[in-house]
Motif scaffolding. Structure first.
Motif, mmCIF file in Angstrom:
data_model
loop_
_atom_site.group_PDB
_atom_site.id
_atom_site.type_symbol
_atom_site.label_atom_id
_atom_site.label_comp_id
_atom_site.label_asym_id
_atom_site.label_seq_id
_atom_site.Cartn_x
_atom_site.Cartn_y
_atom_site.Cartn_z
ATOM 1 N N LEU A 49 3.697 1.585 -1.674
ATOM 2 C CA LEU A 49 4.425 1.720 -2.930
ATOM 3 C C LEU A 49 3.661 2.613 -3.890
ATOM 4 N N PRO A 50 4.366 3.370 -4.736
ATOM 5 C CA PRO A 50 3.679 4.129 -5.785
ATOM 6 C C PRO A 50 3.054 3.164 -6.784
ATOM 7 N N PRO A 51 2.065 3.605 -7.505
ATOM 8 C CA PRO A 51 1.413 2.716 -8.479
ATOM 9 C C PRO A 51 2.436 2.128 -9.457
ATOM 10 N N ARG A 56 12.078 4.523 -12.343
ATOM 11 C CA ARG A 56 12.833 3.826 -11.308
ATOM 12 C C ARG A 56 13.978 3.021 -11.915
ATOM 13 N N ASN A 116 6.162 5.115 -13.874
ATOM 14 C CA ASN A 116 6.886 5.019 -12.599
ATOM 15 C C ASN A 116 7.987 3.970 -12.643
ATOM 16 N N THR A 120 2.809 1.760 -12.494
ATOM 17 C CA THR A 120 2.534 2.162 -13.873
ATOM 18 C C THR A 120 3.819 2.096 -14.684
ATOM 19 N N ASN A 135 0.814 -1.214 0.000
ATOM 20 C CA ASN A 135 0.000 0.000 0.000
ATOM 21 C C ASN A 135 0.853 1.271 0.000
#
Length: 341
Positions: free
Chosen positions: A237-239, A248, A244, A241, A235
């Motif tokens: 973590l960033p989405p 990263r 993203n 997508t 929960n």
């Protein structure tokens, strides 16, 4: 019996006398040669090659005790004295290889002196080696240009041939240093197949299945993904997508590349990511693309498959979803991992 023993002893004594006589004669000859050589080194007049040689030895001895600017002048002094004395000697003895001997010494001295200057890059000193054939050509050609009427003067076609051959040799030496620089800054070149090259030959043994830089980068990305995401709260973590994940992975790639040898090569490596979303995570298919010189059309060097899944871990007696990252080892492009999803 006693008579035979006496004869044998007499023969041994005769052999020892013969050996001693020859040893004395040999020692005398060596001594005579040493005396002759010593007299050869003794200057008969001030202006001679012997004086230059002794001057070089004296200044060279003093250079060990000199400091600062005096050490520089002393070092250059004994080198100049030696070159003048050697040129004088070669001219007196009429040695055929005189131009190349002097050119080799000048290049060696220049190379050593330039390498001793810390502020200069090693590549600057290499020009002293490249200049070796040019200096040798100058020693051959300049005497003919100064005195074209002398008996052994070179003709113009011979001069052009000599200059051209020595310039060609200088170009080959320069090409050697260029290739060595490429191999130092871009080690991926070593892995290339040079079988069709007309001038480059790979020397030494290399394991065919040795990992490439591409596989090292991909494995580094996989390890860093595990370190950043494994067992982290899902929960938080960033989405996951494509934007993203690509950002990263690009940041991780820069950090991994900086930790490898020859970081100048990193600019020629690109990471291509194929992201396939799934219900509880994503599948990442990573490809390392080599954008530098290559003798094959295929740009993909290696590939790697990673999966990001949502799993459950008991934290504080509560079931909380966390991220779980699993990656396959990176493989070369001729044996890529199978895509999933």
């Amino acid at each position: 019996m006693l008579k035979q023993l006496t004869n044998i002893l007499q023969q041994i004594v005769d052999l020892l006398k013969l050996f001693l006589d020859r040893s004395v004669k040999t020692g005398k000859n060596i001594g005579d040669r040493g005396v002759k050589f010593g007299s050869r080194l003794r200057p008969k007049k001030l202006r001679s090659w012997q004086s230059m040689m002794w001057g070089s030895a004296g200044v060279g001895f003093l250079s060990f005790f000199a400091v600062g600017i005096l050490a520089v002048f002393a070092t250059l002094g004994w080198q100049i004295f030696l070159l003048i004395g050697l040129y004088w000697l070669c001219k007196e003895v009429a040695i055929t290889l005189t131009p190349w001997i002097l050119a080799a010494l000048i290049s060696a001295f220049a190379y050593i002196n330039l390498r001793s200057i810390d502020s200069l890059s090693p590549g600057v000193a290499n020009f002293a080696i490249v200049a070796f054939p040019i200096i040798a050509a100058a020693f051959i050609v300049i005497p003919s240009l100064r005195d074209p009427e002398r008996k052994h003067a070179l003709k113009w076609n011979n001069i052009l041939l000599i200059v051209g051959l020595h310039l060609l040799l200088a170009c080959w030496i320069q090409l050697h240093f260029i290739l060595q620089g490429w191999l130092r800054d871009y080690p991926t070149f070593v892995a290339e197949d040079l079988g069709q090259s007309a001038y480059a030959v790979k020397v030494g043994w290399q394991q065919e299945d040795a990992p490439t830089r591409g596989t090292a980068i991909l494995d580094g990305i996989g390890n860093e993904l595990k370190a950043q995401l494994n067992n982290k709260s899902w929960n938080a973590l960033p989405p996951l997508t494509a934007k993203n994940l690509n950002e990263r992975i690009e940041n991780i790639k820069e950090a991994v590349g900086a930790g490898l040898t020859s970081p100048a090569e990193n600019e020629l490596w690109k990471i291509q990511t194929d992201i396939t979303p799934k219900n509880n995570g994503a599948i990442l298919y990573l490809e390392a693309l080599w954008e530098g010189p290559k003798n094959q059309l295929m740009r993909i060097d290696s590939a790697k498959l990673c999966e990001i899944d949502r799993a459950y871990s008991e934290v504080n007696n509560l079931d909380e979803p966390v991220a779980l990252v699993e990656c396959q080892p990176a493989r070369k492009a001729d044996r890529p991992p199978a895509k999933q999803g």
